[in-house]
Design a protein around this motif. Structure first.
Motif, PDB file in Angstrom:
ATOM      1  N   ALA A  24     -21.066  51.959  -4.401  1.00 25.63           N
ATOM      2  CA  ALA A  24     -19.814  51.224  -4.182  1.00 25.63           C
ATOM      3  C   ALA A  24     -19.188  51.610  -2.838  1.00 25.63           C
ATOM      4  O   ALA A  24     -18.711  50.745  -2.102  1.00 25.63           O
ATOM      5  N   LEU A  25     -19.183  52.896  -2.517  1.00 29.81           N
ATOM      6  CA  LEU A  25     -18.632  53.346  -1.240  1.00 29.81           C
ATOM      7  C   LEU A  25     -19.396  52.770  -0.044  1.00 29.81           C
ATOM      8  O   LEU A  25     -18.837  52.585   1.029  1.00 29.81           O
ATOM      9  N   MET A  26     -20.685  52.484  -0.262  1.00 22.58           N
ATOM     10  CA  MET A  26     -21.534  51.974   0.820  1.00 22.58           C
ATOM     11  C   MET A  26     -21.629  50.449   0.796  1.00 22.58           C
ATOM     12  O   MET A  26     -22.515  49.876   1.418  1.00 22.58           O
ATOM     13  N   GLY A  27     -20.752  49.803   0.082  1.00 22.38           N
ATOM     14  CA  GLY A  27     -20.731  48.346   0.087  1.00 22.38           C
ATOM     15  C   GLY A  27     -21.565  47.697  -0.991  1.00 22.38           C
ATOM     16  O   GLY A  27     -21.919  46.523  -0.878  1.00 22.38           O
ATOM     17  N   GLY A  39     -28.307  45.567  13.953  1.00 18.01           N
ATOM     18  CA  GLY A  39     -27.049  44.910  13.640  1.00 18.01           C
ATOM     19  C   GLY A  39     -26.316  45.465  12.430  1.00 18.01           C
ATOM     20  O   GLY A  39     -25.337  44.869  11.985  1.00 18.01           O
ATOM     21  N   ALA A  40     -26.770  46.601  11.905  1.00 18.46           N
ATOM     22  CA  ALA A  40     -26.125  47.167  10.713  1.00 18.46           C
ATOM     23  C   ALA A  40     -24.715  47.632  11.041  1.00 18.46           C
ATOM     24  O   ALA A  40     -24.479  48.259  12.062  1.00 18.46           O
ATOM     25  N   GLU A  41     -23.809  47.280  10.174  1.00 15.19           N
ATOM     26  CA  GLU A  41     -22.424  47.735  10.298  1.00 15.19           C
ATOM     27  C   GLU A  41     -22.218  48.933   9.378  1.00 15.19           C
ATOM     28  O   GLU A  41     -22.709  48.941   8.254  1.00 15.19           O
ATOM     29  N   VAL A 109     -26.339  72.235  -0.112  1.00 17.67           N
ATOM     30  CA  VAL A 109     -25.631  71.715   1.049  1.00 17.67           C
ATOM     31  C   VAL A 109     -25.135  72.941   1.806  1.00 17.67           C
ATOM     32  O   VAL A 109     -24.471  73.804   1.234  1.00 17.67           O
ATOM     33  N   THR A 110     -25.461  73.014   3.092  1.00 23.67           N
ATOM     34  CA  THR A 110     -25.108  74.196   3.882  1.00 23.67           C
ATOM     35  C   THR A 110     -23.979  73.949   4.865  1.00 23.67           C
ATOM     36  O   THR A 110     -23.346  74.896   5.327  1.00 23.67           O
ATOM     37  N   GLU A 111     -23.720  72.663   5.196  1.00 29.86           N
ATOM     38  CA  GLU A 111     -22.665  72.382   6.173  1.00 29.86           C
ATOM     39  C   GLU A 111     -22.278  70.911   6.121  1.00 29.86           C
ATOM     40  O   GLU A 111     -23.106  70.049   5.835  1.00 29.86           O
ATOM     41  N   LEU A 112     -21.034  70.653   6.413  1.00 34.57           N
ATOM     42  CA  LEU A 112     -20.528  69.301   6.604  1.00 34.57           C
ATOM     43  C   LEU A 112     -19.743  69.329   7.916  1.00 34.57           C
ATOM     44  O   LEU A 112     -18.889  70.191   8.109  1.00 34.57           O
ATOM     45  N   ALA A 113     -20.067  68.401   8.821  1.00 35.46           N
ATOM     46  CA  ALA A 113     -19.380  68.352  10.115  1.00 35.46           C
ATOM     47  C   ALA A 113     -19.084  66.901  10.457  1.00 35.46           C
ATOM     48  O   ALA A 113     -19.881  66.004  10.170  1.00 35.46           O
ATOM     49  N   SER A 114     -17.935  66.668  11.075  1.00 35.17           N
ATOM     50  CA  SER A 114     -17.549  65.316  11.489  1.00 35.17           C
ATOM     51  C   SER A 114     -17.173  65.344  12.962  1.00 35.17           C
ATOM     52  O   SER A 114     -16.411  66.210  13.399  1.00 35.17           O
ATOM     53  N   ILE A 115     -17.724  64.388  13.721  1.00 35.86           N
ATOM     54  CA  ILE A 115     -17.379  64.240  15.136  1.00 35.86           C
ATOM     55  C   ILE A 115     -17.237  62.759  15.443  1.00 35.86           C
ATOM     56  O   ILE A 115     -17.716  61.906  14.699  1.00 35.86           O
ATOM     57  N   ARG A 116     -16.583  62.452  16.525  1.00 31.44           N
ATOM     58  CA  ARG A 116     -16.438  61.065  16.967  1.00 31.44           C
ATOM     59  C   ARG A 116     -17.490  60.804  18.038  1.00 31.44           C
ATOM     60  O   ARG A 116     -17.578  61.527  19.022  1.00 31.44           O
ATOM     61  N   ASP A 117     -18.292  59.759  17.842  1.00 28.44           N
ATOM     62  CA  ASP A 117     -19.310  59.375  18.809  1.00 28.44           C
ATOM     63  C   ASP A 117     -18.644  58.780  20.044  1.00 28.44           C
ATOM     64  O   ASP A 117     -17.857  57.828  19.932  1.00 28.44           O
ATOM     65  N   LYS A 118     -18.941  59.335  21.205  1.00 25.37           N
ATOM     66  CA  LYS A 118     -18.285  58.899  22.443  1.00 25.37           C
ATOM     67  C   LYS A 118     -18.648  57.464  22.830  1.00 25.37           C
ATOM     68  O   LYS A 118     -17.829  56.752  23.393  1.00 25.37           O
ATOM     69  N   ASP A 119     -19.863  57.033  22.529  1.00 28.20           N
ATOM     70  CA  ASP A 119     -20.298  55.693  22.925  1.00 28.20           C
ATOM     71  C   ASP A 119     -19.693  54.595  22.051  1.00 28.20           C
ATOM     72  O   ASP A 119     -19.223  53.584  22.548  1.00 28.20           O
ATOM     73  N   SER A 120     -19.722  54.797  20.742  1.00 29.58           N
ATOM     74  CA  SER A 120     -19.275  53.743  19.829  1.00 29.58           C
ATOM     75  C   SER A 120     -17.829  53.925  19.371  1.00 29.58           C
ATOM     76  O   SER A 120     -17.225  52.978  18.877  1.00 29.58           O
ATOM     77  N   GLY A 121     -17.313  55.134  19.486  1.00 27.49           N
ATOM     78  CA  GLY A 121     -15.979  55.420  18.974  1.00 27.49           C
ATOM     79  C   GLY A 121     -15.946  55.628  17.467  1.00 27.49           C
ATOM     80  O   GLY A 121     -14.890  55.876  16.905  1.00 27.49           O
ATOM     81  N   LEU A 122     -17.089  55.530  16.810  1.00 28.65           N
ATOM     82  CA  LEU A 122     -17.162  55.709  15.360  1.00 28.65           C
ATOM     83  C   LEU A 122     -17.263  57.187  15.012  1.00 28.65           C
ATOM     84  O   LEU A 122     -17.868  57.972  15.747  1.00 28.65           O
ATOM     85  N   ALA A 123     -16.683  57.556  13.886  1.00 28.38           N
ATOM     86  CA  ALA A 123     -16.864  58.914  13.383  1.00 28.38           C
ATOM     87  C   ALA A 123     -18.239  59.008  12.738  1.00 28.38           C
ATOM     88  O   ALA A 123     -18.744  58.054  12.146  1.00 28.38           O
TER      89      ALA A 123
END
Length: 136
Positions: A24-27, A39-41, A109-123
């Motif tokens: 459900a979270l993935m559409g 073309g995947a969103e 699970v050993t790590e969870l990290a979040s960054i913003r992609d500089k090219d697309s602006g997406l997290a």
């Protein structure tokens, strides 16, 4: 012998595809790929970097794997990607997966990290896993 990397990927897909909340979270469908479809969103996840090392003992042949799942966010924030990462965490951490040709000793699970992609602006959220398997 089945590749431990490919066998673990299949087991992860099998476990994740059975989780209605994750779908459900993935559409509405599990959107976990080796490469993003053209073309995947977002929101979707990719198998990221993997490293498999010999983890054999005198009695058993085995492998230790470091595996990344990379979840790409929707435009405007990281919230959904973080929620997807949390579901993968709940499904996979310490799971008893069936890994063809191998026995899963443990999966963490050993790590969870979040960054913003500089090219697309997406997290982009990366969930790092460590698995130990033995050949059966």
């Amino acid at each position: 012998m089945t590749s431990p990397v490919l066998a673990l990927r299949r087991a992860i897909i099998d476990a994740a595809s059975g989780d209605a909340e994750l779908r459900a979270l993935m559409g509405g469908a599990l959107r976990l790929y080796d490469e993003p479809p053209r073309g995947a969103e977002p929101v979707y996840a990719l198998f990221g970097d993997v490293k498999a090392e010999d983890w054999s003992t005198d009695a058993d042949r085995g492998h230790a794997q470091s595996v990344d799942l990379v979840i790409w966010s929707e435009k405007g924030g990281a919230r959904t990607a973080l929620m997807v990462a949390d579901r993968f965490f709940a499904i996979l951490d310490d799971a008893s997966l069936t890994v063809e040709g191998h026995r899963l000793v443990n999966l963490r699970v050993t790590e969870l990290a979040s960054i913003r992609d500089k090219d697309s602006g997406l997290a982009r959220v990366t969930l790092s896993l460590r698995a130990v398997t033995e050949v059966v």
